[in-house]
Motif scaffolding. Structure first.
Motif, PDB file in Angstrom:
ATOM      1  N   ALA A   1       7.463  -4.317  38.296  1.00 18.57           N
ATOM      2  CA  ALA A   1       7.385  -4.991  39.796  1.00 18.57           C
ATOM      3  C   ALA A   1       6.049  -5.894  38.477  1.00 18.57           C
ATOM      4  N   ASN A   2       5.646  -6.647  38.467  1.00 14.48           N
ATOM      5  CA  ASN A   2       4.613  -7.224  37.554  1.00 14.48           C
ATOM      6  C   ASN A   2       3.655  -7.104  38.073  1.00 14.48           C
ATOM      7  N   VAL A   3       2.860  -6.399  38.316  1.00 14.39           N
ATOM      8  CA  VAL A   3       1.582  -5.657  39.716  1.00 14.39           C
ATOM      9  C   VAL A   3       0.868  -4.774  38.582  1.00 14.39           C
ATOM     10  N   SER A   4       0.063  -4.426  38.499  1.00 11.97           N
ATOM     11  CA  SER A   4      -0.750  -2.628  38.420  1.00 11.97           C
ATOM     12  C   SER A   4      -1.096  -1.871  39.646  1.00 11.97           C
ATOM     13  N   LEU A   5      -0.397  -0.628  39.347  1.00 10.75           N
ATOM     14  CA  LEU A   5      -0.102  -0.472  40.345  1.00 10.75           C
ATOM     15  C   LEU A   5      -1.622   1.135  41.079  1.00 10.75           C
TER      16      LEU A   5
ATOM     17  N   GLN B   1       4.000   3.753  34.273  1.00 10.36           N
ATOM     18  CA  GLN B   1       4.671   3.090  33.295  1.00 10.36           C
ATOM     19  C   GLN B   1       5.316   1.905  33.336  1.00 10.36           C
ATOM     20  N   ARG B   2       4.081   0.947  33.222  1.00 13.97           N
ATOM     21  CA  ARG B   2       4.086  -0.690  33.293  1.00 13.97           C
ATOM     22  C   ARG B   2       4.756  -1.085  32.671  1.00 13.97           C
ATOM     23  N   GLU B   3       6.400  -2.359  32.996  1.00 15.95           N
ATOM     24  CA  GLU B   3       7.442  -2.754  32.238  1.00 15.95           C
ATOM     25  C   GLU B   3       6.659  -4.062  32.368  1.00 15.95           C
ATOM     26  N   VAL B   4       6.155  -5.127  31.469  1.00 14.38           N
ATOM     27  CA  VAL B   4       6.155  -6.751  31.185  1.00 14.38           C
ATOM     28  C   VAL B   4       7.475  -6.998  30.549  1.00 14.38           C
ATOM     29  N   ILE B   5       8.562  -7.571  31.622  1.00 14.20           N
ATOM     30  CA  ILE B   5       9.208  -8.346  30.659  1.00 14.20           C
ATOM     31  C   ILE B   5       8.760  -9.863  29.314  1.00 14.20           C
ATOM     32  N   ALA B   6       7.652  -9.945  30.364  1.00 12.28           N
ATOM     33  CA  ALA B   6       7.040 -11.126  29.640  1.00 12.28           C
ATOM     34  C   ALA B   6       6.762 -11.157  28.494  1.00 12.28           C
TER      35      ALA B   6
ATOM     36  N   MET C   1       4.926 -12.439  22.580  1.00 12.44           N
ATOM     37  CA  MET C   1       5.650 -11.958  21.417  1.00 12.44           C
ATOM     38  C   MET C   1       6.223 -13.164  20.529  1.00 12.44           C
ATOM     39  N   LEU C   2       6.964 -13.432  21.255  1.00 13.48           N
ATOM     40  CA  LEU C   2       8.835 -14.520  20.284  1.00 13.48           C
ATOM     41  C   LEU C   2       7.548 -15.226  20.329  1.00 13.48           C
ATOM     42  N   ALA C   3       7.292 -16.263  21.155  1.00 12.79           N
ATOM     43  CA  ALA C   3       6.291 -17.300  21.872  1.00 12.79           C
ATOM     44  C   ALA C   3       5.861 -18.038  20.475  1.00 12.79           C
ATOM     45  N   VAL C   4       4.756 -16.955  20.437  1.00  8.55           N
ATOM     46  CA  VAL C   4       3.261 -16.424  19.362  1.00  8.55           C
ATOM     47  C   VAL C   4       3.686 -16.993  18.200  1.00  8.55           C
ATOM     48  N   LYS C   5       5.255 -16.236  17.088  1.00  9.01           N
ATOM     49  CA  LYS C   5       5.408 -16.335  16.257  1.00  9.01           C
ATOM     50  C   LYS C   5       5.937 -17.857  16.159  1.00  9.01           C
ATOM     51  N   ARG C   6       6.754 -18.369  16.761  1.00 17.66           N
ATOM     52  CA  ARG C   6       7.198 -19.211  16.873  1.00 17.66           C
ATOM     53  C   ARG C   6       5.806 -20.247  16.614  1.00 17.66           C
ATOM     54  N   LYS C   7       4.848 -20.229  17.085  1.00 19.21           N
ATOM     55  CA  LYS C   7       3.878 -20.988  17.300  1.00 19.21           C
ATOM     56  C   LYS C   7       3.266 -21.039  15.565  1.00 19.21           C
TER      57      LYS C   7
END
Length: 217
Positions: free
Chosen positions: A178-182, A191-196, A201-207
């Protein structure tokens, strides 16, 4: 082994990829692997591979490399994957279902034994051979033997209450999608997984690539 080595986070994140390659080589009947082969497969520098593998405690032979079976054992030992990890999944939506269908978990000893959801439409359904149970049944299910790990795949607004229930039932390790800090008490690991994060990372490299290309003209 020093604590700073145990908590080498980038190396730990690379270990499953090494293991995936090694298991494939094992299935193909290959008995030796070099650091160079692993570096080429990972597309990273050779020195990084050597440092990563050294964390496991294995010693390779110069110009010979590592025994594939032995390196698999050392990596699994380093990651604590020698024995099965029992888990419960809370949230049988799209993401939870995708995790259940991830076949490589069996190679890592990760076994999701229970699935829970609060939706009447999902309760009672069978997903990949497991029946979805009512989240209200967690207490009776975990009374004698709580899972080692709980995987949270619920909505952001429900995640904290689910985490509170899991902690109260004795769960010490939570994998949070879930996109929230528990907020959890001391002694509970999240262990929080932030899918975005990968998309970022891809967006920054593309930029950056676009910026470089624009400067050429």
């Amino acid at each position: 082994m020093r604590q700073d080595k145990i908590l080498n986070i980038p190396a730990i994140r690379r270990m499953p990829t090494y293991l995936h390659k090694l298991l494939k080589m094992q299935a193909e009947g290959k008995v030796r692997v070099s650091s160079t082969e692993l570096a080429e497969y990972m597309n990273i520098e050779l020195i990084v591979v050597r440092k990563d593998i050294s964390l496991t405690g294995i010693s390779g032979q110069r110009r010979v490399g590592y025994d594939v079976n032995e390196l698999i054992r050392y990596i699994k030992h380093y990651l604590g994957w020698e024995e099965p990890l029992t888990a419960a999944l809370i949230g049988a939506g799209s993401l939870g279902t995708a995790l259940l269908g991830y076949n490589d978990f069996e190679h890592y000893g990760f076994c999701i034994q229970h699935i829970f959801d609060s939706s009447p439409e999902k309760i009672g359904r069978e997903i990949y051979g497991r029946t979805v149970r009512d989240i209200a049944d967690m207490e009776s299910c975990f009374a004698a033997n709580p899972p080692e790990i709980a995987v949270i795949c619920v909505s952001n607004h429900a995640a904290q209450s689910v985490a509170d229930k899991l902690v109260a039932l004795g769960v010490k390790y939570i994998w949070n999608f879930a996109n929230v800090s528990l907020q959890v008490p001391s002694g509970v690991v999240v262990q929080r997984e932030v899918i975005a994060g990968g998309l970022a990372m891809l967006a920054v490299k593309r930029k950056q690539d676009r910026s470089v290309n624009n400067q050429k003209f």
